[in-house]
Enzyme design. Structure first.
Site, PDB file in Angstrom:
ATOM      1  N   ARG A  50       1.006  39.900  48.173  1.00 47.26           N
ATOM      2  CA  ARG A  50       0.832  38.953  49.260  1.00 47.26           C
ATOM      3  C   ARG A  50       1.556  37.423  49.220  1.00 47.26           C
ATOM      4  O   ARG A  50       2.942  38.060  48.695  1.00 47.26           O
ATOM      5  CB  ARG A  50      -0.289  38.518  47.452  1.00 47.26           C
ATOM      6  CG  ARG A  50      -1.135  39.286  46.670  1.00 47.26           C
ATOM      7  CD  ARG A  50      -2.081  38.169  45.990  1.00 47.26           C
ATOM      8  NE  ARG A  50      -2.595  38.761  45.086  1.00 47.26           N
ATOM      9  CZ  ARG A  50      -2.808  40.076  43.692  1.00 47.26           C
ATOM     10  NH1 ARG A  50      -1.653  39.903  43.469  1.00 47.26           N
ATOM     11  NH2 ARG A  50      -3.761  40.718  43.486  1.00 47.26           N
TER      12      ARG A  50
ATOM     13  N   LYS B  50      -0.980  36.292  40.904  1.00 44.77           N
ATOM     14  CA  LYS B  50      -2.336  36.042  40.410  1.00 44.77           C
ATOM     15  C   LYS B  50      -2.677  35.516  38.825  1.00 44.77           C
ATOM     16  O   LYS B  50      -2.330  37.076  37.952  1.00 44.77           O
ATOM     17  CB  LYS B  50      -3.630  36.310  40.918  1.00 44.77           C
ATOM     18  CG  LYS B  50      -4.061  36.244  42.412  1.00 44.77           C
ATOM     19  CD  LYS B  50      -5.713  37.134  42.863  1.00 44.77           C
ATOM     20  CE  LYS B  50      -5.651  36.477  44.257  1.00 44.77           C
ATOM     21  NZ  LYS B  50      -6.790  37.552  44.593  1.00 44.77           N
TER      22      LYS B  50
ATOM     23  N   HIS C  83      -1.253  39.649  55.271  1.00 47.24           N
ATOM     24  CA  HIS C  83      -2.632  40.900  54.231  1.00 47.24           C
ATOM     25  C   HIS C  83      -2.665  42.112  54.711  1.00 47.24           C
ATOM     26  O   HIS C  83      -2.448  43.286  53.950  1.00 47.24           O
ATOM     27  CB  HIS C  83      -3.606  40.192  53.450  1.00 47.24           C
ATOM     28  CG  HIS C  83      -3.711  40.396  52.373  1.00 47.24           C
ATOM     29  ND1 HIS C  83      -3.668  39.479  51.144  1.00 47.24           N
ATOM     30  CD2 HIS C  83      -5.376  40.880  51.485  1.00 47.24           C
ATOM     31  CE1 HIS C  83      -3.882  40.141  50.240  1.00 47.24           C
ATOM     32  NE2 HIS C  83      -4.913  40.910  50.301  1.00 47.24           N
TER      33      HIS C  83
ATOM     34  N   ARG D  29      -0.293  44.347  53.674  1.00 46.86           N
ATOM     35  CA  ARG D  29      -0.530  45.512  52.186  1.00 46.86           C
ATOM     36  C   ARG D  29      -1.314  46.416  51.735  1.00 46.86           C
ATOM     37  O   ARG D  29      -1.391  46.806  51.406  1.00 46.86           O
ATOM     38  CB  ARG D  29      -0.693  43.443  51.390  1.00 46.86           C
ATOM     39  CG  ARG D  29      -1.730  43.934  49.631  1.00 46.86           C
ATOM     40  CD  ARG D  29      -1.947  42.441  49.161  1.00 46.86           C
ATOM     41  NE  ARG D  29      -2.398  42.529  47.910  1.00 46.86           N
ATOM     42  CZ  ARG D  29      -2.179  42.659  46.920  1.00 46.86           C
ATOM     43  NH1 ARG D  29      -0.701  43.162  46.726  1.00 46.86           N
ATOM     44  NH2 ARG D  29      -2.836  42.931  45.895  1.00 46.86           N
TER      45      ARG D  29
ATOM     46  N   HIS E 293      -3.598  44.655  41.065  1.00 42.55           N
ATOM     47  CA  HIS E 293      -4.753  44.759  41.032  1.00 42.55           C
ATOM     48  C   HIS E 293      -5.478  44.630  38.997  1.00 42.55           C
ATOM     49  O   HIS E 293      -5.439  45.452  38.378  1.00 42.55           O
ATOM     50  CB  HIS E 293      -5.833  45.600  41.572  1.00 42.55           C
ATOM     51  CG  HIS E 293      -6.106  44.976  42.645  1.00 42.55           C
ATOM     52  ND1 HIS E 293      -6.036  46.365  43.971  1.00 42.55           N
ATOM     53  CD2 HIS E 293      -5.869  44.185  43.661  1.00 42.55           C
ATOM     54  CE1 HIS E 293      -6.065  45.499  45.107  1.00 42.55           C
ATOM     55  NE2 HIS E 293      -5.708  45.270  45.126  1.00 42.55           N
TER      56      HIS E 293
ATOM     57  N   TYR F 281      -9.349  51.282  48.839  1.00 43.59           N
ATOM     58  CA  TYR F 281      -8.708  52.139  50.244  1.00 43.59           C
ATOM     59  C   TYR F 281      -9.320  53.388  50.389  1.00 43.59           C
ATOM     60  O   TYR F 281      -8.947  53.883  51.033  1.00 43.59           O
ATOM     61  CB  TYR F 281      -7.167  52.132  49.553  1.00 43.59           C
ATOM     62  CG  TYR F 281      -6.779  49.863  49.748  1.00 43.59           C
ATOM     63  CD1 TYR F 281      -6.035  49.793  51.126  1.00 43.59           C
ATOM     64  CD2 TYR F 281      -6.001  49.902  48.432  1.00 43.59           C
ATOM     65  CE1 TYR F 281      -5.959  48.028  50.384  1.00 43.59           C
ATOM     66  CE2 TYR F 281      -6.113  48.424  48.446  1.00 43.59           C
ATOM     67  CZ  TYR F 281      -5.974  47.678  49.778  1.00 43.59           C
ATOM     68  OH  TYR F 281      -5.787  46.371  49.890  1.00 43.59           O
TER      69      TYR F 281
END
Length: 304
Positions: free
Chosen positions: A149, A173, A245, A248, A271, A280
């Site tokens: 990110r 995150k 992004h 990514r 994630h 994806y």
């Protein structure tokens, strides 16, 4: 009790009790401030205690007419519902005027991706004869080569790069750390940037361990990375809408296309849920369709 007072309380709640990331926190607070402005300017100063469901519904309707995306509309509603749920729990209100709000039905979000040819065009477009160009080249290669990110990219610490074991420790995150493998090619570019480019910069004392620096010797902002990417992709003649992004997304897509397990991709992207990474797999849809049409025995045996 004013809007600003309750928004401040809500911000503290999200930051310390819900542990929201800075980006998500900023988005939620920005959304509620827009509602505040509407209440003060269009509803003759209606307070957070007295605003009604009809008021909020009309506000959402007015925003929807401005051609914002469905994803943006969904986030507004999420922010508003979280705010009034907070006020209810804090006993500021006895009811929740947002309880019946419904967001737009979101279809599968298909992220933009770059082909390998696109990546090469972008790299070629970077002026690698200047120190600035070498830094920007390194930024692009790290975004794409590590699937980061943009907030993670600008926060990389030199002390978190292990060249011997070939990984970077990334703080993602929710302050969750993960270890991202470092390809030899990317590691080589990082060493060159650190030794040949970064070493020339007069580094601000607070940023002595920060990897990517601006001309003032401090950490780069998200905005400047967006600008750098836009300028380079425009120069490369890429017509797609590209952001940091996108690299990514491309990282994950290319790994999946080359046979990487989805669970490993999940770990590398940071994630928390495999469902998020599963987006994806949409890129396999056409390939799977062709396989079924060409090789499935039922299809081969079908005769009109």
């Amino acid at each position: 009790m004013t809007w600003d007072e309750k928004i401040k309380d809500f911000e503290i709640f999200l930051r310390f009790e819900r542990d929201f990331s800075e980006n998500t926190l900023d988005a939620y607070i920005r959304d509620i401030r827009k509602l505040r402005d509407y209440a003060l300017n269009d509803l003759e100063g209606v307070s957070p205690q007295t605003i009604t469901y009809d008021n909020i519904q009309e506000y959402i309707f007015q925003l929807s007419k401005q051609k914002f995306s469905e994803r943006s509309q969904a986030r507004w509603i999420s922010s508003i519902k979280a705010f009034f749920k907070f006020l209810l729990e804090e006993e500021v209100r006895e009811d929740n005027p947002s309880a019946l709000l419904e967001g737009p039905k979101l279809g599968l979000y298909l992220p933009d991706t770059l082909t390998l040819a696109d990546i090469e065009k972008i790299i070629v477009a970077v002026d690698k004869n200047t120190d600035l160009g070498k830094r920007n080249h390194c930024i692009i290669e790290v975004l794409y080569g590590c699937g980061l990110r943009v907030s993670e990219l600008i926060d990389i610490k030199i002390s978190n790069i292990n060249f011997k074991e070939s990984y970077i420790k990334i703080n993602g995150k929710g302050n969750k750390s993960r270890f991202v493998p470092l390809a030899q090619y990317t590691a080589k570019l990082l060493k060159e940037y650190i030794n040949e480019v970064r070493s020339k910069v007069k580094v601000n004392k607070k940023h002595e361990d920060t990897l990517f620096l601006n001309s003032r010797g401090t950490s780069m902002s998200r905005v400047i990375v967006f600008i750098i990417i836009k300028e380079i992709t425009d120069k490369a003649g890429i017509s797609k809408k590209i952001s940091p992004h996108t690299f990514r997304h491309s990282f994950a897509t290319h790994l999946l296309q080359n046979g990487a397990d989805l669970r490993f991709i999940q770990e590398m992207l940071g994630h928390s849920s495999i469902t998020t990474t599963g987006i994806y797999t949409h890129l396999k849809t056409e390939e799977l369709r062709d396989v079924i049409l060409n090789f499935h025995p039922r299809n081969n045996n079908f005769v009109e």
